[in-house]
Design a protein around this motif. Structure first.
Motif, PDB file in Angstrom:
ATOM      1  N   ALA A  56       7.808  -7.154   8.718  1.00 28.90           N
ATOM      2  CA  ALA A  56       6.997  -5.569   8.248  1.00 28.90           C
ATOM      3  C   ALA A  56       5.402  -7.565   8.910  1.00 28.90           C
ATOM      4  CB  ALA A  56       6.928  -5.872   7.210  1.00 28.90           C
ATOM      5  N   GLU A  57       5.803  -8.439   7.919  1.00 28.18           N
ATOM      6  CA  GLU A  57       4.814  -9.281   8.677  1.00 28.18           C
ATOM      7  C   GLU A  57       4.321  -9.653  10.059  1.00 28.18           C
ATOM      8  OE1 GLU A  57       5.286 -11.954   4.174  1.00 28.18           O
ATOM      9  OE2 GLU A  57       6.604 -12.754   6.247  1.00 28.18           O
ATOM     10  N   VAL A  58       5.750  -9.498  10.807  1.00 27.00           N
ATOM     11  CA  VAL A  58       5.492  -9.762  12.195  1.00 27.00           C
ATOM     12  C   VAL A  58       5.159  -9.093  12.849  1.00 27.00           C
ATOM     13  CG1 VAL A  58       6.834 -10.021  14.941  1.00 27.00           C
ATOM     14  CG2 VAL A  58       7.250 -11.343  12.234  1.00 27.00           C
ATOM     15  N   VAL A  59       4.658  -7.290  12.627  1.00 29.91           N
ATOM     16  CA  VAL A  59       4.742  -6.124  12.700  1.00 29.91           C
ATOM     17  C   VAL A  59       3.516  -6.452  12.657  1.00 29.91           C
ATOM     18  CG1 VAL A  59       5.083  -3.740  13.201  1.00 29.91           C
ATOM     19  CG2 VAL A  59       7.005  -4.997  12.826  1.00 29.91           C
ATOM     20  N   CYS A  60       2.899  -6.913  11.636  1.00 31.71           N
ATOM     21  CA  CYS A  60       1.646  -6.380  11.149  1.00 31.71           C
ATOM     22  C   CYS A  60       0.269  -7.277  11.731  1.00 31.71           C
ATOM     23  CB  CYS A  60       1.328  -6.613  10.181  1.00 31.71           C
ATOM     24  SG  CYS A  60       1.970  -5.385   8.741  1.00 31.71           S
ATOM     25  N   ARG A  61       1.135  -8.722  12.607  1.00 30.01           N
ATOM     26  CA  ARG A  61       0.534  -9.766  13.095  1.00 30.01           C
ATOM     27  C   ARG A  61       0.849  -9.171  15.114  1.00 30.01           C
ATOM     28  NH1 ARG A  61       3.716 -13.763  11.918  1.00 30.01           N
ATOM     29  NH2 ARG A  61       2.748 -14.085  10.283  1.00 30.01           N
ATOM     30  N   ASP A  62       1.849  -8.307  14.998  1.00 30.24           N
ATOM     31  CA  ASP A  62       1.621  -7.663  16.792  1.00 30.24           C
ATOM     32  C   ASP A  62       0.708  -7.219  16.880  1.00 30.24           C
ATOM     33  OD1 ASP A  62       4.990  -7.079  18.165  1.00 30.24           O
ATOM     34  OD2 ASP A  62       2.666  -7.516  18.716  1.00 30.24           O
ATOM     35  N   VAL A  63       0.800  -5.876  15.634  1.00 26.73           N
ATOM     36  CA  VAL A  63      -0.226  -5.137  16.342  1.00 26.73           C
ATOM     37  C   VAL A  63      -2.153  -5.736  15.958  1.00 26.73           C
ATOM     38  CG1 VAL A  63       1.187  -3.329  16.194  1.00 26.73           C
ATOM     39  CG2 VAL A  63      -0.104  -4.202  14.149  1.00 26.73           C
ATOM     40  N   GLY A  64      -2.394  -6.964  15.033  1.00 24.97           N
ATOM     41  CA  GLY A  64      -3.429  -7.608  15.363  1.00 24.97           C
ATOM     42  C   GLY A  64      -4.308  -7.233  13.773  1.00 24.97           C
ATOM     43  N   CYS A  65      -3.028  -6.619  13.134  1.00 25.42           N
ATOM     44  CA  CYS A  65      -3.585  -5.880  11.547  1.00 25.42           C
ATOM     45  C   CYS A  65      -3.535  -7.362  10.568  1.00 25.42           C
ATOM     46  CB  CYS A  65      -2.821  -5.007  11.404  1.00 25.42           C
ATOM     47  SG  CYS A  65      -3.186  -3.672  12.195  1.00 25.42           S
ATOM     48  N   GLY A  66      -4.168  -7.349   9.711  1.00 22.35           N
ATOM     49  CA  GLY A  66      -3.610  -7.839   7.911  1.00 22.35           C
ATOM     50  C   GLY A  66      -2.214  -8.207   7.602  1.00 22.35           C
ATOM     51  N   ALA A  67      -1.946  -8.884   6.778  1.00 20.37           N
ATOM     52  CA  ALA A  67      -0.716  -8.568   5.967  1.00 20.37           C
ATOM     53  C   ALA A  67      -0.336  -7.251   5.113  1.00 20.37           C
ATOM     54  CB  ALA A  67      -0.996  -9.943   4.961  1.00 20.37           C
ATOM     55  N   PRO A  68       1.381  -7.255   4.706  1.00 20.95           N
ATOM     56  CA  PRO A  68       1.701  -5.536   4.926  1.00 20.95           C
ATOM     57  C   PRO A  68       0.921  -5.451   3.760  1.00 20.95           C
ATOM     58  CG  PRO A  68       3.859  -7.139   5.838  1.00 20.95           C
ATOM     59  CD  PRO A  68       2.304  -8.508   5.470  1.00 20.95           C
ATOM     60  N   ALA A  69       1.226  -4.010   3.591  1.00 26.29           N
ATOM     61  CA  ALA A  69       0.108  -3.517   2.328  1.00 26.29           C
ATOM     62  C   ALA A  69       1.764  -2.094   1.702  1.00 26.29           C
ATOM     63  CB  ALA A  69      -0.632  -2.609   2.451  1.00 26.29           C
ATOM     64  N   ALA A  70       2.288  -1.569   2.571  1.00 18.97           N
ATOM     65  CA  ALA A  70       2.842  -0.699   2.044  1.00 18.97           C
ATOM     66  C   ALA A  70       4.210  -0.482   3.243  1.00 18.97           C
ATOM     67  CB  ALA A  70       2.403   1.006   1.650  1.00 18.97           C
ATOM     68  N   LEU A  71       5.784  -0.613   3.008  1.00 17.57           N
ATOM     69  CA  LEU A  71       6.598  -0.683   3.547  1.00 17.57           C
ATOM     70  C   LEU A  71       7.165   0.437   2.658  1.00 17.57           C
ATOM     71  CD1 LEU A  71       8.310  -2.054   6.074  1.00 17.57           C
ATOM     72  CD2 LEU A  71       8.770  -3.854   4.657  1.00 17.57           C
ATOM     73  N   GLN A  72       8.459   1.611   3.504  1.00 19.91           N
ATOM     74  CA  GLN A  72       8.844   2.237   3.088  1.00 19.91           C
ATOM     75  C   GLN A  72       9.159   3.853   3.762  1.00 19.91           C
ATOM     76  OE1 GLN A  72       6.699   4.388  -0.833  1.00 19.91           O
ATOM     77  NE2 GLN A  72       8.472   6.299  -0.198  1.00 19.91           N
ATOM     78  N   GLY A  73      10.616   3.940   3.298  1.00 19.13           N
ATOM     79  CA  GLY A  73      11.413   5.284   4.554  1.00 19.13           C
ATOM     80  C   GLY A  73      10.949   6.590   4.217  1.00 19.13           C
ATOM     81  N   GLY A  74      10.529   6.867   5.521  1.00 20.17           N
ATOM     82  CA  GLY A  74       9.477   8.210   5.455  1.00 20.17           C
ATOM     83  C   GLY A  74       8.775   7.815   5.039  1.00 20.17           C
ATOM     84  N   LEU A  75       7.706   6.771   4.732  1.00 21.87           N
ATOM     85  CA  LEU A  75       6.572   7.224   4.701  1.00 21.87           C
ATOM     86  C   LEU A  75       5.868   7.791   5.759  1.00 21.87           C
ATOM     87  CD1 LEU A  75       4.180   5.868   2.721  1.00 21.87           C
ATOM     88  CD2 LEU A  75       4.034   4.047   3.574  1.00 21.87           C
ATOM     89  N   TYR A  76       5.432   7.812   6.913  1.00 20.30           N
ATOM     90  CA  TYR A  76       5.142   8.521   7.945  1.00 20.30           C
ATOM     91  C   TYR A  76       5.330   9.495   8.316  1.00 20.30           C
ATOM     92  CZ  TYR A  76       1.809   5.234   6.822  1.00 20.30           C
ATOM     93  OH  TYR A  76       0.017   5.043   5.947  1.00 20.30           O
TER      94      TYR A  76
END
Length: 516
Positions: A56-76
Motif C-alpha cells: 500500500a505504501e508503494v501504491v500511495c507513492r505511485d499515485v502521488g499521495c501521502g501515507a496509507p490511511a485505510a486498507l481493507q477488503g471490499g472498502l470500495y
C-alpha cells in the motif's frame, strides 16, 4: 501552440506491467479507491490476502499521495473484471508498484468482498502565502523539491481557486483579487476536483493566482471548535458582532460554515468581550446560505454596542463519531464519519485512554469506564490530549493502528417508572398521581432490551425493594394503600456487563394517598 499535460508522470520500464500499471477506482478522489492493476491490457482487482501495508505504501507513492490511511477488503466495492493472479512482495521503499517483486498465489480464488480498497492521505502540496492566513494569499505548489508559483488564465482562475480552497479545508472561494504581478505554472481545473493534483498543468508561465477562502468568521474563547464569541474579519483585523445584529438564522449559517450542528445557544456576553472593534453591519441571512459571506448585510441603525453584548454562539456537535457493536450508544468500537463514510478509529496503547475520554465526552456518555483489549480491526490512528471536546480537535495519523473499543459510564438507558391499579383507585392530581386509600396498586419498572438479566431497585422515601428483571421489567405490588405509601418512588436498573457494575435511575414518581 499550448500543450497541457497531466500532472501524473509516466515512467517507462521493460517490466511486463504497462507503464500505467496501477489505479484506484470508485473512490472519492485520486488518493482513494479499489486497487486495480493492468494485466494483458485489461484491469484486474487485487485480493486482500495478496496485498499488505508495504504494498500500500508503494501504491500511495505511485499515485502521488501521502501515507496509507485505510486498507481493507471490499472498502470500495468489487471489480467487474478478473482478479490479479499474483501476490505482491513490496519492501515499501519502491517508487512504483511495477518495481516490486511478485510471486504466484497459493490459492487462485478470491472470496466476494475481498477486493482490496485503499485510502491514502492527501499530501501537503499546496499553500497560500502572504495573505496573513493559511486560507488567503498567493497560491504555491510543491513540485520537484521546491515551492513554485501557480498561475491561471483569467477564465480559469475561479475553478482553480475553488479546488485550492477545498484541498486546504478552507471552505469556499470568497474572492480572486487581481493585481498579482508574478508569473507561475499554468493550472487548468474543472472546479470539482478534490486537489490540484487532479488538474492539468503546463509549464508555460501565466499570471500568478491569489485566492481568499472563506476563513472570514471565527468562534473565539469557546470550549471547542463549535462554540465561542462570533468575530468576523474586517480590514484584515477581527471584529466582534453585536447581539442586536445577529439572529438565529445568522447563527445557523455560521454553524454550517464550521461543519457543526444546529445552534444550541445564542447570547450576548456568553463568551466575553472582544478587545478590538465591533462589526459595523447587521447580518440578514436567510439561514440556508453555506457561508456567512453569502448573506446580505445592512448598515446598523445604532453604531454603538453596549458592554456585555458581543454575541456568543454555541453550535451542537455534529454526529461524526459513534460506538458500534456494544449494545448501547455509549459502548462499542469507535467509528468516525469522514469523507462520506464511517471509518474505524485506532490508537496506540499509550493513547487509548486519552482518545476514549474525548469520545465519551463528545457522545455525552459520561466518563470512560474501560478500554477493553482484543479489537482485531485496524483503523485510522488518532492522537488526543484527553482534554479535547471532540475528535475533530485531535490529530489524525494516516497509518493504521489497533481499533479502539470504549465503554463509557452512561451505558444504560434511563428506565421508565409507571403506576397501575386493577380497581380504578388511581387518578391524575395536580401534583401527579393520587391513590385512594384501601386500593391495591402496582409500580412497574422497565427498560429497553439492551442486555439480558439485571435487577430493579425500587427506592422509596422510607424503604427499598429489589426484584430481578424479567423481560426487562419488574412489577412491585402494594395491597391496600395507606398513608405510609405516600412519597417519592424511583426505579434504579442495575446490571453487571463488560466486567463492571452499571446503574441508571428513572425520573421520580410522586404518589399522594387521599381519602376514598
Amino acid at each position: 501552440s499550448l500543450t497541457v499535460s497531466s500532472t501524473k508522470l509516466i515512467e517507462c520500464s521493460t517490466n511486463s506491467f504497462s507503464p500505467e500499471s496501477v489505479r484506484l477506482v470508485d473512490g472519492a478522489g485520486l488518493c482513494s479507491g479499489r486497487v486495480e492493476v493492468k494485466s494483458n491490457q485489461s484491469w484486474a482487482s487485487v485480493c486482500e490476502a495478496d496485498f499488505d501495508r508495504q504494498d500500500a505504501e508503494v501504491v500511495c507513492r505511485d499515485v502521488g499521495c501521502g501515507a496509507p490511511a485505510a486498507l481493507q477488503g471490499g472498502l470500495y466495492g468489487e471489480g467487474e473484471g478478473q482478479t490479479w493472479d499474483k501476490e505482491f512482495q513490496c519492501k515499501g521503499k519502491e517508487s512504483l508498484l511495477l518495481y516490486c517483486d511478485t510471486s504466484d498465489r497459493e490459492n487462485n480464488t478470491c472470496p466476494p468482498g475481498n477486493a482490496v480498497g485503499l485510502t491514502c492521505s492527501e499530501p501537503d502540496d499546496v499553500r497560500l502565502v502572504g495573505g496573513g492566513s493559511r486560507c488567503a494569499g498567493g497560491v504555491e505548489w510543491y513540485d520537484q523539491g521546491e515551492w513554485r508559483i501557480v498561475g491561471a488564465e483569467d477564465e480559469d482562475q475561479r475553478d482553480v481557486a475553488a479546488v485550492v480552497c477545498r484541498q486546504l479545508g478552507c471552505g469556499s472561494t470568497v474572492s480572486v483579487p487581481p493585481g498579482n504581478t508574478t508569473r507561475g505554472i499554468r493550472f487548468y481545473c474543472e472546479g470539482d476536483e478534490s486537489s490540484l493534483r487532479e488538474c492539468f498543468r503546463s509549464y508555460d508561465l501565466h499570471p500568478g493566482l491569489t485566492v481568499i477562502c472563506s476563513e472570514s468568521v471565527r468562534l473565539v474563547d469557546g470550549a471547542g471548535l463549535c462554540s465561542g464569541r462570533v468575530e468576523v474579519k474586517s480590514n484584515q483585523s477581527w471584529a466582534s458582532v453585536c447581539e442586536a445584529d445577529f439572529d438565529r438564522q445568522d447563527a445557523e449559517v455560521v454553524c454550517t460554515e464550521f461543519g457543526c450542528g444546529a445552534p444550541a445557544a445564542l447570547q450576548g456576553g456568553l463568551y466575553g468581550e472582544g478587545e478590538g472593534q465591533t462589526w459595523d453591519k447587521e447580518f440578514q441571512c436567510k439561514g440556508k446560505e453555506s457561508l456567512l459571506l453569502d448573506c446580505d448585510t445592512s448598515d446598523r441603525e445604532n453604531n454603538t454596542c453596549l458592554p456585555g453584548n458581543a454575541i456568543g454562539l454555541t453550535c451542537s456537535e455534529p454526529d461524526d463519531v459513534r460506538l458500534v457493536g456494544g449494545g448501547s450508544r455509549c459502548a462499542g468500537g469507535v467509528e468516525w464519519y469522514d469523507q462520506g463514510e464511517w471509518r474505524t478509529v485506532g490508537a496506540d496503547d499509550r493513547d487509548q485512554r486519552d482518545v476514549a475520554a474525548v469520545v465519551c465526552r463528545q457522545m455525552r456518555c459520561g466518563s470512560t469506564v474501560s478500554v477493553p483489549p482484543g479489537n482485531t480491526t485496524r483503523g485510522v490512528g488518532v492522537f488526543c490530549y484527553g482534554s479535547d471536546s471532540s475528535l475533530r480537535e485531535c490529530r489524525r495519523m494516516y497509518d493504521l493502528h489497533p481499533g479502539l473499543t470504549v465503554i463509557c459510564s452512561d451505558l444504560l438507558v434511563q428506565p421508565d417508572i409507571y403506576l397501575t391499579d386493577p380497581m380504578g383507585g388511581v387518578f391524575r392530581g395536580h401534583q401527579g398521581p393520587e391513590m385512594f386509600r384501601g386500593y391495591n396498586f402496582t409500580i412497574t419498572c422497565s427498560t429497553q432490551p439492551q442486555y439480558p438479566g439485571g435487577s430493579f431497585l425500587l427506592t422509596f422515601t422510607s424503604s427499598n425493594r429489589t426484584q430481578p428483571a424479567v423481560n426487562h421489567s419488574a412489577a412491585f405490588l402494594f395491597p391496600a394503600a395507606d398513608d405510609s405509601h405516600q412519597g417519592n418512588y424511583s426505579c434504579v436498573y442495575e446490571n453487571y456487563v463488560f466486567s463492571h457494575n452499571f446503574s441508571s435511575e428513572s425520573e421520580l414518581l410522586s404518589l399522594t394517598i387521599t381519602g376514598n
